[in-house]
Design a protein around this motif. Structure first.
Motif, PDB file in Angstrom:
ATOM      1  N   UNK A   3      53.739  23.712  61.970  1.00  0.00           N
ATOM      2  CA  UNK A   3      52.819  22.648  61.025  1.00  0.00           C
ATOM      3  C   UNK A   3      51.313  23.143  61.883  1.00  0.00           C
ATOM      4  N   UNK A   4      50.516  23.310  61.257  1.00  0.00           N
ATOM      5  CA  UNK A   4      49.036  24.021  61.025  1.00  0.00           C
ATOM      6  C   UNK A   4      48.709  22.852  62.048  1.00  0.00           C
ATOM      7  N   UNK A   5      47.862  23.104  62.811  1.00  0.00           N
ATOM      8  CA  UNK A   5      46.139  22.539  63.454  1.00  0.00           C
ATOM      9  C   UNK A   5      46.019  21.612  62.823  1.00  0.00           C
ATOM     10  N   UNK A   6      45.296  20.652  63.428  1.00  0.00           N
ATOM     11  CA  UNK A   6      44.574  19.314  63.363  1.00  0.00           C
ATOM     12  C   UNK A   6      43.093  20.037  62.333  1.00  0.00           C
ATOM     13  N   UNK A   7      42.533  21.442  62.915  1.00  0.00           N
ATOM     14  CA  UNK A   7      41.384  21.277  61.775  1.00  0.00           C
ATOM     15  C   UNK A   7      41.731  21.916  60.875  1.00  0.00           C
ATOM     16  N   UNK A   8      42.922  22.883  61.046  1.00  0.00           N
ATOM     17  CA  UNK A   8      43.044  23.988  59.969  1.00  0.00           C
ATOM     18  C   UNK A   8      43.925  22.694  59.176  1.00  0.00           C
ATOM     19  N   UNK A   9      44.372  20.938  58.507  1.00  0.00           N
ATOM     20  CA  UNK A   9      44.691  20.083  57.701  1.00  0.00           C
ATOM     21  C   UNK A   9      43.319  19.897  56.977  1.00  0.00           C
ATOM     22  N   UNK A  10      42.242  19.630  58.468  1.00  0.00           N
ATOM     23  CA  UNK A  10      41.185  18.989  57.882  1.00  0.00           C
ATOM     24  C   UNK A  10      40.164  19.725  56.831  1.00  0.00           C
ATOM     25  N   UNK A  11      40.694  21.616  57.728  1.00  0.00           N
ATOM     26  CA  UNK A  11      40.075  22.277  56.455  1.00  0.00           C
ATOM     27  C   UNK A  11      39.938  22.497  55.021  1.00  0.00           C
ATOM     28  N   UNK A  12      41.189  22.608  54.968  1.00  0.00           N
ATOM     29  CA  UNK A  12      41.733  22.660  53.760  1.00  0.00           C
ATOM     30  C   UNK A  12      41.614  21.593  52.661  1.00  0.00           C
ATOM     31  N   UNK A  13      42.009  19.919  54.087  1.00  0.00           N
ATOM     32  CA  UNK A  13      41.547  18.658  53.204  1.00  0.00           C
ATOM     33  C   UNK A  13      40.054  18.802  52.427  1.00  0.00           C
ATOM     34  N   UNK A  14      39.276  19.424  53.097  1.00  0.00           N
ATOM     35  CA  UNK A  14      37.549  19.161  52.601  1.00  0.00           C
ATOM     36  C   UNK A  14      37.831  20.202  51.355  1.00  0.00           C
ATOM     37  N   UNK A  15      37.768  21.589  51.648  1.00  0.00           N
ATOM     38  CA  UNK A  15      38.510  22.856  50.592  1.00  0.00           C
ATOM     39  C   UNK A  15      39.238  21.914  49.626  1.00  0.00           C
ATOM     40  N   UNK A  16      39.814  21.947  49.390  1.00  0.00           N
ATOM     41  CA  UNK A  16      40.436  20.648  47.850  1.00  0.00           C
ATOM     42  C   UNK A  16      39.508  19.427  47.236  1.00  0.00           C
ATOM     43  N   UNK A  17      38.484  19.443  47.993  1.00  0.00           N
ATOM     44  CA  UNK A  17      37.847  18.472  47.654  1.00  0.00           C
ATOM     45  C   UNK A  17      36.337  18.761  46.966  1.00  0.00           C
ATOM     46  N   UNK A  18      36.170  19.887  46.966  1.00  0.00           N
ATOM     47  CA  UNK A  18      35.051  20.444  46.441  1.00  0.00           C
ATOM     48  C   UNK A  18      34.328  19.891  45.838  1.00  0.00           C
ATOM     49  N   UNK A  19      34.044  19.287  44.758  1.00  0.00           N
ATOM     50  CA  UNK A  19      33.237  19.190  43.014  1.00  0.00           C
ATOM     51  C   UNK A  19      32.820  20.550  42.698  1.00  0.00           C
ATOM     52  N   UNK A  20      33.680  20.534  41.288  1.00  0.00           N
ATOM     53  CA  UNK A  20      32.708  21.229  41.328  1.00  0.00           C
ATOM     54  C   UNK A  20      31.482  21.806  40.771  1.00  0.00           C
ATOM     55  N   UNK A  21      30.859  22.878  40.572  1.00  0.00           N
ATOM     56  CA  UNK A  21      29.512  23.690  40.610  1.00  0.00           C
ATOM     57  C   UNK A  21      28.765  23.011  42.041  1.00  0.00           C
ATOM     58  N   UNK A  22      29.780  22.153  43.156  1.00  0.00           N
ATOM     59  CA  UNK A  22      29.188  22.413  44.005  1.00  0.00           C
ATOM     60  C   UNK A  22      29.742  23.952  45.144  1.00  0.00           C
ATOM     61  N   UNK A  23      28.758  23.974  46.482  1.00  0.00           N
ATOM     62  CA  UNK A  23      29.196  25.038  47.440  1.00  0.00           C
ATOM     63  C   UNK A  23      29.824  24.688  48.803  1.00  0.00           C
ATOM     64  N   UNK A  24      30.240  25.076  49.913  1.00  0.00           N
ATOM     65  CA  UNK A  24      30.261  24.699  51.718  1.00  0.00           C
ATOM     66  C   UNK A  24      30.232  26.296  52.255  1.00  0.00           C
ATOM     67  N   UNK A  25      29.310  25.324  53.078  1.00  0.00           N
ATOM     68  CA  UNK A  25      29.538  27.221  54.021  1.00  0.00           C
ATOM     69  C   UNK A  25      30.318  26.726  55.194  1.00  0.00           C
TER      70      UNK A  25
END
Length: 110
Positions: A3-25
DNA sequence: TTACTGACCTTTT
DNA sequence: AAAAAGGCCAGTA
């Protein structure tokens, strides 16, 4: 670890929700995940998880609005993907963060 | 198994 | 002001 650590899941969760035409750092994602200094891990999680979870890794860039990949080919590939989403590059691999950074205050808002 | 590396950012000298 | 080092976690050897 199975099981990945908590923030790993959060990170994945966040990245999956990045809308098209937008970026995150990296730092921003790390911050949202709860560890402002874990930007480094974001890149790794991204690297390993993008294959398995099919994440939009191309929407993650450095805090200066720049693509920081090792291989030139990957840089160009990423640039190409972003351009297809309507993102315009200023010069080389630089883009305008003020314009394209995904505005979000916390993961709770998702 | 332990140890080192890796698509970075922030803070301190 | 610029430069250096620290910090964080997972994956690979």
């Amino acid at each position: 670890m199975l099981i990945p650590s908590d923030f790993t899941q959060k990170i994945i969760n966040i990245i999956k929700k990045i809308p098209e035409g937008k970026v995150l750092t990296y730092g921003f994602i790390a911050k949202l995940a709860g560890n402002p200094r874990a930007a480094r891990q974001v890149s790794w999680i991204l690297h390993s998880s993008s294959k398995k979870y099919n994440l939009p890794w191309h929407r993650v860039i450095s805090s200066m609005g720049k693509i920081s990949l090792k291989s030139i080919e990957d840089c160009e590939y990423q640039k190409n993907l972003l351009e297809q989403e309507g993102i315009k590059f200023i010069d080389g691999f630089n883009l305008d963060l003020k314009e394209y950074l995904w505005k979000i205050n916390s993961i709770e808002e998702m």
